[in-house]
Motif scaffolding. Structure first.
Motif, mmCIF file in Angstrom:
data_model
loop_
_atom_site.group_PDB
_atom_site.id
_atom_site.type_symbol
_atom_site.label_atom_id
_atom_site.label_comp_id
_atom_site.label_asym_id
_atom_site.label_seq_id
_atom_site.Cartn_x
_atom_site.Cartn_y
_atom_site.Cartn_z
ATOM 1 N N ARG B 11 0.848 -1.191 0.000
ATOM 2 C CA ARG B 11 0.000 0.000 0.000
ATOM 3 C C ARG B 11 0.883 1.240 0.000
ATOM 4 N N TYR B 13 0.293 5.294 0.056
ATOM 5 C CA TYR B 13 -0.708 6.362 0.169
ATOM 6 C C TYR B 13 -0.410 7.434 -0.869
ATOM 7 N N ARG B 51 -7.223 -2.021 7.813
ATOM 8 C CA ARG B 51 -8.202 -1.311 6.973
ATOM 9 C C ARG B 51 -8.342 -1.970 5.602
ATOM 10 N N GLN B 56 -11.931 -1.387 4.051
ATOM 11 C CA GLN B 56 -12.070 0.073 4.157
ATOM 12 C C GLN B 56 -11.098 0.812 3.255
ATOM 13 N N LEU B 57 -10.067 0.106 2.804
ATOM 14 C CA LEU B 57 -8.985 0.759 2.074
ATOM 15 C C LEU B 57 -8.539 -0.182 0.956
ATOM 16 N N GLU B 58 -8.251 0.408 -0.222
ATOM 17 C CA GLU B 58 -7.799 -0.438 -1.345
ATOM 18 C C GLU B 58 -6.304 -0.694 -1.245
#
Ligand SMILES: Nc1ncnc2c1ncn2[C@@H]1O[C@H](COP(=O)(O)OP(=O)(O)OP(=O)(O)O)[C@@H](O)[C@H]1O
Ligand SMILES: [Mg+2]
Lengths: 248, 311
Positions: B11, B13, B51, B56-58
């Motif tokens: 991930r 951001y 998450r 909740q999060l890709e």
């Protein structure tokens, strides 16, 4: 989630974010009453009662728009400060059920205002089945697009103060500049053309028609419905594609 | 079936500085029906992992399956079976404690009757019965946190994500939460837990993962993790020894009061015996999770510094 469970979720949200907070603090109900009523007051007084119908029509539309901006601040606050959206996302509750439930819960706050406007509307002798259907239909569409817009924006804002900045701009763009509180014919020609870009212009023509202020042609009414409906549909599609339910 | 299976999860951001990955090629398997502890320093990537797993999060890259379903393509199936206490989440403040728990169950589609009885149960279990009719806005921070945990443990979810559920709880309340988590485990449910209380992680978890800078550093049972450090025993001694002398047994440093020595089992025993012979105060036992954490993470920070200096 089964359809029954979706409805249960919607009902629970109405209870959770509408009925319970109002029970705890009934003054919330005055909040959405204040600004549409003060507009009505000024317009009614200034015109010696002549433009009362425009004031009522505008007040009802503004109230529905306020449901959307209220939803936008609540959702931003809950998502950002309480992580409520994350709790909902990691559950069987779907985004559409959350949107509808929360938008209905905000609608509960507008009931006193709507009751006042509908009271005047009926008292002034504008009641008829056709008028009532047009009124309800147009207001439901305004509620739907305002809520969808509020929901979508709320998934982007990083803090509630941003919504305080945005909401007046949205109100200005959708309810003050477009001919919501006055007939479109009182705008200069060029401004009329700009007003055609706002969905509230079409809603206002329908509601003003249903309040005995303007007598729209059949063709005019069809255009109003198509544009208002099309705009709402477009916003729903935009929300489906762009609302950040799962953070990208 | 495994509760979570993550493969090469990454991930980044959008606003992250170049080269910074919150998760970096992380592969991790969480078996079902147990408590799995995720530990690591601030910013290690624990919340990011939770998450993503909790939809909740890709992820930027990689795959992750929850209870056999892909989080990106079978999201609805995943969401039907999970519940989450996000880090720093709080219940809606205008509800009462009882409403917050019961309405959350109603939201998830549970029938009124079952929701009521499960609410009463969890209220009792987490000592919230006395606060049941109190408004959330009039609770202390730790009481609110307990309500959040109660809301999620009362659900029917098979996989529960708890991101620092016990931060700010007193020692008794913490143990009540532990009890409730253990009960969920007995019911066959899986819990993924993050915490900075390493005693808690060790007591509750049947397996643990230590992550640092988005990468998996250690994974296994608490026993496995002990086996992975150079010196699996810790000895503390007071007086009668010099630091020099202690260094012949293992890595030693001064603490207040006395010294802390990490050593192999044989050396630790020898040192303890010697200390007893000299009449010094001594305590001796296997390293705890905190020692492992400090050794392993400390070593990695050193390595990274050396790398940076070399580059
Ligand atoms: N929304 C965000 N945008 C940019 N970077 C982020 C965002 N959220 C987290 N990060 C970064 O990602 C990394 C991992 O953060 P994460 O929140 O997963 O850490 P954590 O292990 O949960 O830490 P803590 O123990 O402090 O809760 C950190 O370097 C953090 O700065
Ligand atoms: Mg975290």
């Amino acid at each position: 989630m089964s359809l029954r469970q979706q409805f249960q979720a919607i009902g629970t949200l109405v209870q959770l974010n509408g009925l319970i907070p109002i029970r705890a603090q009934p003054l919330y109900l005055l909040n959405l009453l204040a600004s549409p009523l003060s507009f009505l007051f000024f317009i009614g007084i200034a015109s010696g009662g002549r433009l009362l119908g425009y004031g009522v029509a505008g007040g009802m539309i503004l109230t529905m728009l306020s449901v959307g901006t209220g939803l936008q601040s609540d959702l931003t606050h809950y998502r950002h400060d309480l992580k409520f959206q994350d709790v909902i996302v990691s559950s069987p509750v779907t985004a559409p059920a959350y949107l509808v439930g929360m938008a209905l819960s905000e609608f509960v706050y507008s009931l006193p205002g709507m009751a006042v406007f509908l009271g005047i509307w009926a008292y002034e002798g504008w009641w008829s089945w056709t008028n009532a259907i047009v009124l309800v239909g147009a207001l439901v569409l305004v509620w739907a697009f305002a809520s969808t817009l509020g929901f979508t924006l709320a998934t982007y804002f990083e803090d509630v103060r941003e919504t305080f900045m945005f909401s007046p701009l949205i109100s200005l763009g959708l309810s003050v500049l477009p001919p919501v509180y006055y007939p479109i014919s009182s705008l200069p020609g060029w401004a009329q053309k700009i007003a055609l870009f706002s969905p509230t212009t079409y809603a206002a023509q329908l509601v003003q028609g249903a309040s005995g202020q303007v007598a729209p042609s059949f063709a005019g009414a069809v255009v109003d419905w198509v544009v208002l409906g099309g705009f709402t549909l477009a916003l729903l599609l935009l929300a489906t594609a762009k609302a950040r339910w799962r953070e990208p | 079936m495994d509760a979570i299976r993550a493969a090469r999860l990454t991930r980044v951001y959008p606003q992250a500085p170049p080269g910074v990955r919150a998760l970096d090629d992380l592969s991790l398997t969480v078996p079902s029906g147990r408590v799995f502890g995720l530990i690591g320093r601030n910013g290690a990537g624990k919340t990011t992992f939770i998450r993503i797993a909790a939809t909740q999060l890709e992820p930027t890259a990689g795959q992750i399956e929850i209870l056999g379903h892909d989080v990106m393509t079978q999201t609805d199936q995943v969401r039907a079976r999970i519940a989450c206490v996000p880090q720093e989440s709080r219940p809606l403040y205008f509800l009462t404690v009882e409403e917050a728990i019961r309405l959350n169950l109603g939201l998830r589609g549970m029938s009124r009757q079952i929701a009521r009885s499960r609410t009463q149960e969890v209220l009792g279990e987490l000592s919230l019965t006395e606060l049941a009719t109190r408004s959330i806005s009039r609770l202390s921070g730790g009481q609110r946190r307990r309500v959040m945990v109660a809301m999620v443990l009362a659900t029917e979810a098979e996989l529960i994500f708890l991101d620092e559920p016990t931060t700010g709880l007193d020692p008794i309340a913490r143990r009540e939460v532990w009890g409730a988590i253990r009960r969920a485990t007995r019911e066959g449910r899986t819990t993924l837990l993050t915490t900075h209380y390493l005693d808690e992680a060790e007591t509750l978890s049947s397996r643990l993962a230590l992550i640092e800078r988005g990468r998996l550093v250690l994974e296994g049972t608490p026993q496995d993790l002990r086996g992975r450090v150079r010196s699996p025993y810790r000895v503390t001694v007071e007086g009668s020894f010099s630091l020099e002398e202690l260094r012949s047994f293992g890595t030693a440093r001064a603490i207040e009061p006395g010294f802390l020595v990490f050593a192999s089992e044989a050396n630790a025993r020898a040192l303890a015996q010697e200390a007893l012979r000299r009449g010094a105060r001594v305590a001796f036992g296997p390293v705890d999770l905190e020692d492992i954490f400090l050794e392993v993470v400390g070593r990695r920070i050193e390595d990274d510094r050396e790398e940076a200096v070399a580059a």
